[in-house]
Design a protein around this motif. Structure first.
Motif, PDB file in Angstrom:
ATOM      1  N   ASP A  63     -12.519  20.296  24.859  1.00 30.75           N
ATOM      2  CA  ASP A  63     -13.062  21.638  24.611  1.00 30.75           C
ATOM      3  C   ASP A  63     -13.793  21.724  23.273  1.00 30.75           C
ATOM      4  O   ASP A  63     -14.809  22.401  23.156  1.00 30.75           O
ATOM      5  CB  ASP A  63     -11.943  22.686  24.646  1.00 30.75           C
ATOM      6  N   GLU A  64     -13.279  21.017  22.262  1.00 30.28           N
ATOM      7  CA  GLU A  64     -13.951  21.014  20.959  1.00 30.28           C
ATOM      8  C   GLU A  64     -15.317  20.350  21.060  1.00 30.28           C
ATOM      9  O   GLU A  64     -16.297  20.816  20.483  1.00 30.28           O
ATOM     10  CB  GLU A  64     -13.082  20.302  19.911  1.00 30.28           C
ATOM     11  N   LEU A  65     -15.380  19.263  21.853  1.00 25.62           N
ATOM     12  CA  LEU A  65     -16.659  18.591  22.060  1.00 25.62           C
ATOM     13  C   LEU A  65     -17.622  19.500  22.820  1.00 25.62           C
ATOM     14  O   LEU A  65     -18.822  19.520  22.541  1.00 25.62           O
ATOM     15  CB  LEU A  65     -16.454  17.273  22.816  1.00 25.62           C
ATOM     16  N   ALA A  66     -17.068  20.276  23.779  1.00 28.40           N
ATOM     17  CA  ALA A  66     -17.905  21.214  24.537  1.00 28.40           C
ATOM     18  C   ALA A  66     -18.550  22.206  23.577  1.00 28.40           C
ATOM     19  O   ALA A  66     -19.736  22.533  23.683  1.00 28.40           O
ATOM     20  CB  ALA A  66     -17.064  21.949  25.581  1.00 28.40           C
ATOM     21  N   GLU A  67     -17.777  22.645  22.618  1.00 28.44           N
ATOM     22  CA  GLU A  67     -18.291  23.601  21.640  1.00 28.44           C
ATOM     23  C   GLU A  67     -19.385  22.960  20.769  1.00 28.44           C
ATOM     24  O   GLU A  67     -20.413  23.576  20.487  1.00 28.44           O
ATOM     25  CB  GLU A  67     -17.132  24.112  20.769  1.00 28.44           C
ATOM     26  N   VAL A  68     -19.146  21.697  20.366  1.00 26.46           N
ATOM     27  CA  VAL A  68     -20.155  20.981  19.577  1.00 26.46           C
ATOM     28  C   VAL A  68     -21.458  20.846  20.368  1.00 26.46           C
ATOM     29  O   VAL A  68     -22.549  21.119  19.859  1.00 26.46           O
ATOM     30  CB  VAL A  68     -19.632  19.588  19.158  1.00 26.46           C
ATOM     31  N   ARG A  69     -21.339  20.466  21.647  1.00 26.01           N
ATOM     32  CA  ARG A  69     -22.527  20.329  22.490  1.00 26.01           C
ATOM     33  C   ARG A  69     -23.260  21.663  22.592  1.00 26.01           C
ATOM     34  O   ARG A  69     -24.478  21.742  22.522  1.00 26.01           O
ATOM     35  CB  ARG A  69     -22.130  19.877  23.914  1.00 26.01           C
ATOM     36  N   ASN A  70     -22.465  22.702  22.748  1.00 26.70           N
ATOM     37  CA  ASN A  70     -23.042  24.028  22.922  1.00 26.70           C
ATOM     38  C   ASN A  70     -23.799  24.502  21.687  1.00 26.70           C
ATOM     39  O   ASN A  70     -24.901  25.043  21.784  1.00 26.70           O
ATOM     40  CB  ASN A  70     -21.923  25.011  23.285  1.00 26.70           C
ATOM     41  N   LYS A  71     -23.215  24.258  20.515  1.00 25.84           N
ATOM     42  CA  LYS A  71     -23.772  24.825  19.281  1.00 25.84           C
ATOM     43  C   LYS A  71     -24.825  23.931  18.641  1.00 25.84           C
ATOM     44  O   LYS A  71     -25.744  24.418  17.990  1.00 25.84           O
ATOM     45  CB  LYS A  71     -22.640  25.061  18.264  1.00 25.84           C
ATOM     46  N   MET A  72     -24.669  22.592  18.783  1.00 21.94           N
ATOM     47  CA  MET A  72     -25.485  21.698  17.966  1.00 21.94           C
ATOM     48  C   MET A  72     -26.447  20.804  18.731  1.00 21.94           C
ATOM     49  O   MET A  72     -27.342  20.228  18.138  1.00 21.94           O
ATOM     50  CB  MET A  72     -24.578  20.811  17.106  1.00 21.94           C
ATOM     51  N   LEU A  73     -26.225  20.667  20.055  1.00 29.55           N
ATOM     52  CA  LEU A  73     -27.002  19.673  20.782  1.00 29.55           C
ATOM     53  C   LEU A  73     -27.786  20.281  21.933  1.00 29.55           C
ATOM     54  O   LEU A  73     -27.323  21.190  22.606  1.00 29.55           O
ATOM     55  CB  LEU A  73     -26.066  18.580  21.326  1.00 29.55           C
ATOM     56  N   GLY A  74     -29.009  19.771  22.121  1.00 25.64           N
ATOM     57  CA  GLY A  74     -29.805  20.186  23.277  1.00 25.64           C
ATOM     58  C   GLY A  74     -30.223  18.944  24.044  1.00 25.64           C
ATOM     59  O   GLY A  74     -30.697  17.974  23.460  1.00 25.64           O
ATOM     60  N   PHE A  75     -29.997  18.964  25.371  1.00 25.72           N
ATOM     61  CA  PHE A  75     -30.278  17.770  26.174  1.00 25.72           C
ATOM     62  C   PHE A  75     -31.524  17.936  27.035  1.00 25.72           C
ATOM     63  O   PHE A  75     -31.751  18.987  27.614  1.00 25.72           O
ATOM     64  CB  PHE A  75     -29.108  17.470  27.116  1.00 25.72           C
ATOM     65  N   ILE A  76     -32.305  16.853  27.099  1.00 22.13           N
ATOM     66  CA  ILE A  76     -33.392  16.793  28.073  1.00 22.13           C
ATOM     67  C   ILE A  76     -33.150  15.524  28.877  1.00 22.13           C
ATOM     68  O   ILE A  76     -33.126  14.426  28.320  1.00 22.13           O
ATOM     69  CB  ILE A  76     -34.769  16.735  27.380  1.00 22.13           C
ATOM     70  N   PHE A  77     -32.887  15.702  30.193  1.00 22.14           N
ATOM     71  CA  PHE A  77     -32.531  14.552  31.020  1.00 22.14           C
ATOM     72  C   PHE A  77     -33.736  14.086  31.828  1.00 22.14           C
ATOM     73  O   PHE A  77     -34.647  14.860  32.110  1.00 22.14           O
ATOM     74  CB  PHE A  77     -31.410  14.917  31.991  1.00 22.14           C
ATOM     75  N   GLN A  78     -33.669  12.827  32.247  1.00 21.03           N
ATOM     76  CA  GLN A  78     -34.747  12.286  33.071  1.00 21.03           C
ATOM     77  C   GLN A  78     -34.913  13.078  34.371  1.00 21.03           C
ATOM     78  O   GLN A  78     -36.018  13.373  34.787  1.00 21.03           O
ATOM     79  CB  GLN A  78     -34.440  10.811  33.390  1.00 21.03           C
ATOM     80  N   GLN A  79     -33.763  13.446  35.006  1.00 19.27           N
ATOM     81  CA  GLN A  79     -33.844  14.178  36.288  1.00 19.27           C
ATOM     82  C   GLN A  79     -33.756  15.692  36.082  1.00 19.27           C
ATOM     83  O   GLN A  79     -33.326  16.409  36.964  1.00 19.27           O
ATOM     84  CB  GLN A  79     -32.731  13.753  37.241  1.00 19.27           C
ATOM     85  N   TYR A  80     -34.110  16.157  34.924  1.00 21.28           N
ATOM     86  CA  TYR A  80     -34.144  17.587  34.551  1.00 21.28           C
ATOM     87  C   TYR A  80     -32.763  18.260  34.565  1.00 21.28           C
ATOM     88  O   TYR A  80     -32.443  19.053  33.698  1.00 21.28           O
ATOM     89  CB  TYR A  80     -35.096  18.415  35.434  1.00 21.28           C
ATOM     90  N   ASN A  81     -31.962  17.990  35.638  1.00 25.07           N
ATOM     91  CA  ASN A  81     -30.623  18.569  35.724  1.00 25.07           C
ATOM     92  C   ASN A  81     -30.604  20.089  35.610  1.00 25.07           C
ATOM     93  O   ASN A  81     -29.773  20.666  34.914  1.00 25.07           O
ATOM     94  CB  ASN A  81     -29.699  17.974  34.658  1.00 25.07           C
TER      95      ASN A  81
END
Ligand code: ADP
Ligand code: MG
Lengths: 242, 391
Positions: free
Chosen positions: A78-96
């Motif tokens: 859950d802590e990692l989920a929060e980090v992803r949410n607040k600090m990281l933005g993903f762009i995937f090859q298959q858009y997702n």
């Protein structure tokens, strides 16, 4: 100020029966705020694994990961989920993108999980879509868009939460070269605006557009420096000019 | 992420695969409908039986005596006993069943008459519409007369033309002197299917000289128990061995019947409950499939920052909503069937109880949440990168 991303002697080992696969074999890497880094290497060299660890989607078998100076190696799910949410933005090859949600709903997802109010979600998601030129498609579903438009929508989603780092894993991999170039131009624009971008690619000509290149072979970093310094990339660059 | 949003999301997911959602709900629909139907019908049946007994009179106590060694209780002794216990007992009358063939003209059927005294009117409320009831002189004279209900009137003689005609019971012709007021619908087996004759005549018809059954009327329902025990004491003195007499009050019988009906209902509802359990397992099964199918969606949501509780809530609410919609359909369906079946089988207007509807609804929500929990937990704990890679 500490580096934004700091990997220290990271290993990712997969155990397949008796044999071990060292997807990452002792990687150390620092990325400062505002950098545009391309991680390049052949298929199977460990690029995606590296990005997944930087993106907190996966955890390293061994080693320390500091994000913005904080050691997050032992964070819970859950802590990692929060980090992803607040600090990281993903762009995937298959858009997702989620097929049953409209573009607006898709782009608002990170804000939804951040606990932002409905009206603010809508406003910020629209602004984000506007930035990638898809404001008029807000009510459309992903299947009604071209690949390039879907990738732009996924960029809008990555930007919606104002992340510290944008991570793109082969973002042009599923696109034709013209649309791919457009996406790359957009990433460069984001970089000029001060965003930190980590781009994964196996394509040297794409890597050439980054500021700095990190080359991975068999889970190890074999080159880390300006794009022009990498032997293969610099040749590509010239080929691109010609 | 709020409940409302999760709910909206659940509705659109359910709507996106209508057929599958409906099939998932089917177990719950059938289970809930079965419970509603059973509870409503059993309630209606119990009510009907209670009404029937109440009509006989909840104050009524039936005394049966098996005579032996000349030990018996004469009607006069019973009357005297009733007189002495005026505070408890209103009145008493012999009530002797006579069964056999009932015949008039060419019509005949198996039937039953009751041999009673003129005092029977104090035990059971009967209104005589034509003619008169049995009188003291009929008892003394052992008259061959009878008072009939509207069923016999209409079957053997035709409306309004029974008085003075002869009705044969086991071959003995009895003159109809009275017709009772219609109580129900003049149907066979109803409160209108009755023949009353003087008890002295009944003794003669039965071919033995003793009164073995009495109907006793207590002053009111609250004194039934006390009256019962006083009668028992009296009979104990007269007869001695309590194996040879039986005192049973209508109140007791109603209680016994209610207890029986309740345990029957419990058994039936338990059986219907099995269908609910099967329905719950169906939901769990479909939710597990759904989690597998949507692994990628879960991965994407987690990559964007969904916490375990967000995913958990999404799937639990989805399961709860499926089950809940199934429950509502089951309640509506069950209520309709119960009302229709009540009309057809019991000829009564049945209203499913509010309690059973509330309980059924809560049970279906609980089943959804209970059986949705495991799949939801499985979904929530997926590793984001494995979920994202899943095809
Ligand atoms: N879940 C996994 N289980 C086992 N081996 C894996 C798994 N993921 C990746 N690998 C292995 O790790 C190595 C690096 O993979 P990856 O990071 O996907 O490479 P790239 O993105 O550079 O093509 C490859 O040899 C791959 O087979
Ligand atoms: Mg890869």
């Amino acid at each position: 100020m500490p580096p934004l991303v700091e990997l220290e002697d990271i290993y990712k080992i997969y155990y397949m029966g008796d044999s071990e696969v060292h997807a990452l074999d002792g990687i150390s890497l620092k990325i400062e705020k505002g950098e545009f880094v391309a991680i390049i290497g052949k298929s199977g060299s460990g690029k995606s694994t590296c990005m997944n660890i930087i993106g907190c989607l996966d955890v390293a078998t061994k080693g320390t990961y500091r994000l913005n100076g904080k050691n997050i190696s032992n964070y819970t799910d859950d802590e990692l989920a929060e980090v992803r949410n607040k600090m990281l933005g993903f762009i995937f090859q298959q858009y997702n993108l989620l097929p049953k949600l409209t573009l607006l709903e898709n782009v608002a997802l990170p804000l939804l999980y951040a606990g932002v109010s409905d009206s603010e979600q809508k406003e910020r998601a629209l602004r984000s879509l506007d930035r990638v030129g898809l404001k008029d498609k807000a009510k459309n579903f992903p299947s009604q868009l071209s690949g390039g438009q879907q990738q732009r929508a996924s960029i809008a989603r990555a930007l919606a939460g104002n992340p510290s780092v944008i991570l793109a894993d082969e973002p042009t991999g599923a696109l034709d070269s013209k649309t791919g170039r457009e996406v790359m131009q957009f990433l460069q624009e984001l970089h000029r605006e001060g965003n930190t971008i980590v781009l994964i690619t196996h394509d040297n000509s794409i890597a050439a557009q980054a500021q700095r290149v990190v080359r991975i072979t068999d889970g190890k970093i074999v080159y880390d420096g300006p794009a022009e310094g990498d032997e293969i990339v610099s040749k590509q660059d010239k080929a691109g000019d010609a | 992420m709020g409940f409302g949003k999760c709910f909206k999301m659940a509705i659109s997911t359910i709507w996106a695969s209508k057929v599958r959602s409906f099939l998932t709900m089917l177990g719950i629909i059938i289970g809930i409908a079965a419970v509603i139907i059973l509870v409503s019908l059993m309630g209606g049946l119990t009510q009907q039986l209670t009404d029937m007994f109440a009509e006989i009179g909840t104050n009524t106590i039936q005394v049966s005596i098996t005579p032996r060694n000349g030990k018996k209780v004469e009607p006069d002794e019973m009357y005297k006993f009733a007189e002495e216990n005026k505070g408890l007992i209103n009145d008493v009358s012999p009530d002797i069943p006579v069964s056999g063939t009932v015949k008039a003209g060419t019509e005949n059927e198996k039937g039953k008459a009751e041999g009673v005294s003129e005092r029977f009117l104090n035990i059971k409320i009967l209104n005589v519409e034509q003619g008169r009831f049995i009188q003291y002189s009929d008892i003394v004279n052992k008259s061959n007369i009878c008072v009939i209900g509207t069923y016999q009137e209409q079957k053997f003689f035709g409306k309004g033309s029974a008085l003075g005609k002869k009705l044969k019971i086991n071959g003995t012709p009895l003159t109809v002197v009275g017709v009772l007021e219609e109580k129900e619908d003049s149907a066979s087996g109803s409160g209108d299917d009755v023949i009353y004759i003087p008890y002295t005549t009944a003794i003669r018809l039965n071919g033995n000289g003793i009164v073995s059954i009495y109907g006793v009327n207590a002053v009111d329902e609250d004194h039934v128990e006390e009256a019962t025990s006083v009668i028992k004491q009296f009979l104990n003195k007269k007869i001695g061995d309590d194996d040879y007499y039986q005192v049973i009050s209508m109140k007791e019988m109603i209680d016994q019947m209610s207890t029986m009906m309740n345990s029957m209902q419990t058994v039936l509802v338990c059986i219907a409950g099995i269908s609910l359990l099967v329905g719950g397992i169906g939901i769990m099964n479909i939710m597990l499939v759904s989690v597998t199918e949507r692994t990628r969606e879960i991965g994407i949501r987690k990559s964007l920052g969904a916490k375990q509780k967000n995913i958990m809530m999404q799937f639990v609410i989805e399961a709860g909503t499926v089950s809940c919609i199934g429950g509502v359909i089951g309640i509506i369906f069950g209520a309709l069937v119960a009302v229709a079946a009540g009309k057809l089988l019991l000829d009564a207007t049945i209203a499913p109880s509010v309690t059973s509807i509330i309980v059924a609804f809560s049970v279906s929500v609980a089943i959804g949440i209970g059986f949705g929990y495991l799949p939801a937990k499985k979904a929530a704990q997926l590793n984001p990168i494995d979920a994202l890679r899943y095809d």
